[in-house]
Design a protein around this motif. Structure first.
Motif, PDB file in Angstrom:
ATOM      1  N   HIS A  27       0.831  -1.200   0.000  1.00  0.00           N
ATOM      2  CA  HIS A  27       0.000   0.000   0.000  1.00  0.00           C
ATOM      3  C   HIS A  27       0.872   1.259   0.000  1.00  0.00           C
ATOM      4  O   HIS A  27       0.638   2.193  -0.768  1.00  0.00           O
ATOM      5  CB  HIS A  27      -0.923  -0.034   1.224  1.00  0.00           C
ATOM      6  CG  HIS A  27      -2.131   0.816   1.125  1.00  0.00           C
ATOM      7  ND1 HIS A  27      -3.152   0.769   2.046  1.00  0.00           N
ATOM      8  CD2 HIS A  27      -2.501   1.761   0.227  1.00  0.00           C
ATOM      9  CE1 HIS A  27      -4.098   1.640   1.702  1.00  0.00           C
ATOM     10  NE2 HIS A  27      -3.721   2.254   0.602  1.00  0.00           N
ATOM     11  N   HIS A  82      -3.268   9.371   1.341  1.00  0.00           N
ATOM     12  CA  HIS A  82      -2.449   8.346   1.997  1.00  0.00           C
ATOM     13  C   HIS A  82      -1.542   8.949   3.064  1.00  0.00           C
ATOM     14  O   HIS A  82      -1.391   8.364   4.137  1.00  0.00           O
ATOM     15  CB  HIS A  82      -1.689   7.522   0.950  1.00  0.00           C
ATOM     16  CG  HIS A  82      -2.621   6.606   0.200  1.00  0.00           C
ATOM     17  ND1 HIS A  82      -3.319   7.020  -0.905  1.00  0.00           N
ATOM     18  CD2 HIS A  82      -3.023   5.336   0.455  1.00  0.00           C
ATOM     19  CE1 HIS A  82      -4.106   6.026  -1.315  1.00  0.00           C
ATOM     20  NE2 HIS A  82      -3.946   4.981  -0.507  1.00  0.00           N
ATOM     21  N   GLN A 149     -10.094   8.845  -5.432  1.00  0.00           N
ATOM     22  CA  GLN A 149      -9.210   9.533  -4.484  1.00  0.00           C
ATOM     23  C   GLN A 149      -9.686  10.955  -4.238  1.00  0.00           C
ATOM     24  O   GLN A 149      -8.891  11.825  -3.844  1.00  0.00           O
ATOM     25  CB  GLN A 149      -7.755   9.532  -4.992  1.00  0.00           C
ATOM     26  CG  GLN A 149      -7.128   8.147  -5.107  1.00  0.00           C
ATOM     27  CD  GLN A 149      -6.970   7.459  -3.757  1.00  0.00           C
ATOM     28  OE1 GLN A 149      -7.220   8.031  -2.690  1.00  0.00           O
ATOM     29  NE2 GLN A 149      -6.558   6.192  -3.802  1.00  0.00           N
ATOM     30  N   ASP A 164      -9.581   4.322   4.070  1.00  0.00           N
ATOM     31  CA  ASP A 164      -9.411   3.890   2.683  1.00  0.00           C
ATOM     32  C   ASP A 164     -10.218   2.605   2.501  1.00  0.00           C
ATOM     33  O   ASP A 164      -9.949   1.599   3.174  1.00  0.00           O
ATOM     34  CB  ASP A 164      -7.914   3.637   2.463  1.00  0.00           C
ATOM     35  CG  ASP A 164      -7.542   3.356   1.018  1.00  0.00           C
ATOM     36  OD1 ASP A 164      -8.430   3.057   0.197  1.00  0.00           O
ATOM     37  OD2 ASP A 164      -6.326   3.439   0.718  1.00  0.00           O
ATOM     38  N   HIS A 168      -7.389  -2.547  -2.322  1.00  0.00           N
ATOM     39  CA  HIS A 168      -5.958  -2.726  -2.015  1.00  0.00           C
ATOM     40  C   HIS A 168      -5.652  -2.466  -0.541  1.00  0.00           C
ATOM     41  O   HIS A 168      -4.613  -2.877  -0.052  1.00  0.00           O
ATOM     42  CB  HIS A 168      -5.070  -1.869  -2.937  1.00  0.00           C
ATOM     43  CG  HIS A 168      -5.163  -0.385  -2.739  1.00  0.00           C
ATOM     44  ND1 HIS A 168      -5.341   0.507  -3.772  1.00  0.00           N
ATOM     45  CD2 HIS A 168      -5.085   0.389  -1.625  1.00  0.00           C
ATOM     46  CE1 HIS A 168      -5.353   1.752  -3.299  1.00  0.00           C
ATOM     47  NE2 HIS A 168      -5.209   1.695  -1.997  1.00  0.00           N
TER      48      HIS A 168
END
Ligand code: MN3
Length: 201
Positions: A27, A82, A149, A164, A168
C-alpha cells in the motif's frame, strides 16, 4: 521541489494484527508511491504550478489546467489521502476520542456508538473504490464518503479522520469482507491525531 513519498510514521508491521504487514508494504511502497510519481509527472507539464501546496491544488481544482486536472485530482488526491491515512492510524491506538472532540461527536451523532455506525455505513455503502470521512463542515461535524481519491477539501470540508476502502487497503487479509476490515480498523484509529486536527480549526 517535487512532491515526496513520505515514510510511514511507524514500521510496516506496527498495525498488526488488524492491518497486515504485506498490505502495508504494498500500500505504501507501491500504491502511495505511484500516486506521488504520477502527480509529479503531471505538475512537470505546468511549471507555473511548482511550489503550490497540495492543499492549495486540491482546494481549487478548477484552477488547474484542464489537461492535467484529472491527474491532479486522482494522483494529488491519492498522495494527500495516503499521507493523511498513515497518520490517523497508530499502533496501540483505538479506543474512544476524549475531550472536546468526544463532546462534539456526542452532540452531532448523539453517541460515539452511533457515530461509528454512521461512519461504517458510509464506508460500506461506498460502491467501488473510495473513502469514508469524518469532516469539519462549516461549524459542525459530518460523515461523508468520496469516490476514488477525491478529497473533501475540494468541497470545502476539512478531513479529521478517513478510511481507505479501496480493495488494495484490505483484500490480502480480509478479501471481500470490507465490513470486517472496518470493524478491526477501529483498533488502530489514532484519536490523539484526530483531536489535534479538530482543535486546529
Ligand atoms: Mn489506498
Amino acid at each position: 521541489m517535487s512532491f515526496q513519498l513520505n515514510p510511514l510514521p511507524y514500521a510496516y508491521e506496527a498495525l498488526e494484527p488488524y492491518i497486515d504487514t504485506l498490505t502495508m508494504q504494498i500500500h505504501h511502497d507501491k500504491h502511495h508511491a505511484a500516486y506521488v510519481t504520477n502527480l509529479n509527472a503531471a505538475i512537470e507539464k505546468h511549471p507555473e504550478l511548482a511550489g503550490k501546496s497540495l492543499d492549495a491544488l486540491l482546494m481549487d481544482l478548477n484552477a488547474i489546467p484542464e489537461d492535467i486536472r484529472t491527474a491532479v485530482r486522482n494522483h494529488g488526491g491519492g498522495t494527500w489521502n495516503h499521507d493523511f491515512f498513515w497518520h490517523v492510524m497508530a499502533p496501540k491506538a483505538g479506543g474512544e476520542p476524549r475531550g472536546d472532540l468526544a463532546k462534539a461527536i456526542g452532540s452531532t451523532f448523539s453517541s460515539f456508538a452511533n457515530f461509528k455506525t454512521e461512519f461504517e455505513k458510509a464506508a460500506t455503502g461506498r460502491f467501488g473504490s473510495g473513502w469514508a470521512w469524518l469532516v469539519r463542515k462549516g461549524s459542525g461535524l459530518a460523515v461523508v464518503s468520496t469516490a476514488n481519491q477525491d478529497n473533501p477539501i475540494s468541497e470545502g470540508m476539512t478531513p479529521l479522520l478517513g478510511v481507505d476502502v479501496w480493495e488494495h487497503a484490505y483484500y490480502l487479509k480480509y478479501q471481500n469482507r470490507r465490513a470486517e476490515y472496518l470493524t478491526n480498523w477501529w483498533n488502530v484509529v489514532n484519536w490523539a491525531e484526530v483531536a489535534r486536527r479538530f482543535s486546529a480549526k
